[in-house]
Design an enzyme around this catalytic site. Structure first.
Site: not given
Length: 609
Positions: A489, A482, A505, A486, A99-100, A604, A27, A74, A2
């Site tokens: 995401e 990574e 395996h 990406k 926020n939080g 973010k 964000r 968010w 947020c």
């Protein structure tokens, strides 16, 4: 996460609030809203979706005010909806943005319901508005009402609070969530991030954990967690409003990919004298601490965790320094044991990652004497909590999918390997070779970026795919991780990464013509083994895309598509080989039609657990 914006001025603050919200869009959010006070009344507007929708509503039904708060939400408690969007209001008297997460919200909610308060949302935030209203029954001071309220809150918060009965006061405070105060001339502003306020000021105060502040047009008073009046320094930001613009690029992510050569050059700048890395680059007492270090513990989340995994190989192979890497969100829940004289290294782009901050706190509780932060935000909580700091200097990173923050973290970690490793097994000769290769990095990455067109063509192979596999060995296994992160995401393709030696395996069972397999293959000691893994995939009809060192000869194979990479030293190869994976994920996302910079469900900065 947020975003909060607020302000008190001698002008209409709504345009400032809207612009601030737009600058916080990176964000991640699902709704937006704002509230201002005018004519002894709170005027509020909220909308799900983009800030543009909120802006359109305000254009259709305009109002104005000299004091106001705004928010991008968010969803945590309660689904995305207009009712759950901030600001939240109690009896048209108090408005709050938050926020939080308030961990004891359910207990407060039940108590307030019994007292007759009506709830219009599913959020944890609404209990704050009701509690402040209740406190105002026994005091006419909004500041005191907020102070009393936060004593009842358990969890994390950054707050912006206004009241119709006090049109000249904006109260703010923080605990566990970031918040800054922007200082103007006869006006003050609050925001979750400096970027939100750059159009109106370059001067900022960074609140400490537990601070509460009362803002008026002609005064600012800050109280610390002990309720003592304190002075916090005003810092001049070097960022300009245009620093967070896309410029000529279609997306922030693409811009940030192309900024990597200059960002890495900035990371290296001023940290060497006569081509020798200086210990003081990490802090004035770094040499004294490094002399005592016997092991390294890296704590990080997401992309930063992947950079830590690369560094683990470097620490142990190049320097023979014992090193462990752990996902920060797991560290404090498994009763970890730290070796004596361990250097705890935390990595975070924002410096406000809640899990990483909590992990550092746990490490200190366990007796860790030395801590170092690798971070991109100098005034962040993680930086303030660490003994030593190495700023990555990547500049603002707006795209949710991290790119230049990752590569500058890798460069920073290599510098740390050199600084600590020279006290162990890292020879002067090897250190000099690494230094030489680091200085070449910006130019090499410029060359790799010239491959963008070829990678765009390859991305077309993913247009109708739903799964992908990424393979790597050694330091390139984290790079494969990574690359997979990406892709998932921003394109929403299910992607997994494996050490290439693990194919037999289990993962080999998934390989067919419908699952592209992406492999990074630098010219190192594991190449021959990796070639065998590639043949295993090809023999089973798997379609391979191999990023291969240009000096390596390969036999033609209908199932294998090779992209030639510049010949690079093995020390820096992971930093170079991640670049084409970033470009690949970007172009696949474009083909899939997703929101590249603000992928669904993601934020973010993850500033709550």
């Amino acid at each position: 996460m947020c975003g909060i914006v607020g302000g008190i001025a001698q002008r209409n603050v709504i345009p400032i609030l809207i612009e601030g919200l737009k600058r916080l869009e990176y964000r991640g959010y699902d709704s937006a809203g704002l509230a201002v006070i005018a004519d002894k009344s709170i005027h509020r507007q909220r909308e799900i979706g983009k800030v543009k929708g909120l802006e359109d509503l305000l254009a259709a039904d305009p109002f104005s005010g000299n004091i106001g708060i705004a928010h991008t939400r968010w969803a945590t408690h309660g689904k995305p909806s207009t009712q759950n969007a901030h600001p939240h209001i109690c009896n048209n008297k108090v408005a709050v943005v938050h926020n939080g997460i308030i961990e004891n919200h359910q207990v407060l909610r039940e108590t307030q319901k019994a007292q007759g308060y009506k709830f219009t949302s599913e959020t944890d935030t609404e209990v704050i508005a009701h509690q402040i209203y209740q406190e105002l029954e026994s005091t006419d001071s909004l500041l005191q009402a907020v102070k009393n309220t936060i004593q009842r809150l358990e969890g994390a918060y950054a707050l912006g609070v206004i009241s119709r009965d006090d049109e000249d006061t904006l109260v703010t405070g923080r605990k566990g969530s970031p918040l800054v105060i922007g200082v103007g001339i006869g006006e003050y502003f609050i925001a979750s991030d400096v970027a939100a306020l750059l159009p109106v000021t370059q001067r900022f105060i960074f609140l400490e954990d537990g601070d509460v502040a009362e803002l008026k047009t002609n005064s600012l008073v800050i109280y610390d967690k002990h309720d003592q009046v304190v002075e916090r320094p005003v810092k001049e930001s070097s960022l300009k409003a245009g620093a967070v613009d896309k410029g000529e690029y279609r997306h922030y992510m693409l811009k940030e990919i192309y900024e990597q050569p200059s960002a890495i050059a900035e990371t290296l700048e001023g940290r060497f004298i006569d081509d020798k890395l200086q210990d003081y680059a990490f802090g004035h007492n770094a040499a004294e601490i490094f002399d005592k270090v016997k092991a390294v513990q890296i704590l990080a989340c997401g992309t930063s965790f992947h950079s830590g995994l690369v560094a683990e190989y470097w620490f142990e192979k190049l320097a023979r320094v014992p090193c462990r890497v752990e996902v920060a969100s797991e560290f404090r829940y498994r009763q970890p044991v730290l070796a004596v004289d361990t250097l705890v290294v935390t990595i975070s782009q924002s410096g406000e990652t809640a899990d990483t901050l909590a992990a550092l706190s746990e490490a200190k509780r366990l007796g860790a004497k030395y801590s170092l932060s690798i971070c991109n935000v100098p005034e962040s909580s993680l930086v303030r909590e660490s003994d030593l700091v190495l700023m990555t200097r990547a500049g603002p990173e707006i795209g949710v999918a991290s790119t230049k923050a990752f590569t500058t973290q890798l460069v920073s970690l290599m510098l740390l390997v050199m600084a600590v490793g020279r006290r162990f097994a890292l020879s002067t000769e090897t250190e000099e070779k690494i230094t030489s290769e680091l200085f070449k990095l910006p130019r090499i990455i410029e060359d790799v970026l010239q491959m963008d067109g070829a990678i765009e063509s390859i991305s077309e192979q993913f247009a109708d795919k739903n799964h992908a596999l990424f393979l790597g060995r050694g330091t390139h296994y984290p790079i494969a991780m990574e690359g997979a992160l990406k892709l998932k995401e921003i394109s929403y393709i299910h992607a997994e990464a494996y050490p290439a030696g693990e194919l037999k395996h289990g993962p080999l069972a998934l390989v067919d013509a419908e699952m592209p397999v992406v492999t990074v293959a630098p010219n190192n000691s594991l190449l021959e083994k990796l070639k065998s893994n590639i043949q295993e995939v090809s023999a089973r009809g798997g379609q391979l895309i191999v990023f291969l060192d240009e000096s390596i000869s390969t036999e033609a194979d209908d199932n294998v598509q090779v992209i030639r990479m510049p010949k690079v030293n093995n020390y820096i190869a992971p930093i170079v080989y991640v670049i084409p994976l970033q470009l690949l994920s970007y172009h696949v996302a474009i083909l899939k039609g997703t929101d590249v910079d603000q992928p669904r469900n993601l934020a973010k900065s993850v500033t709550v657990e």
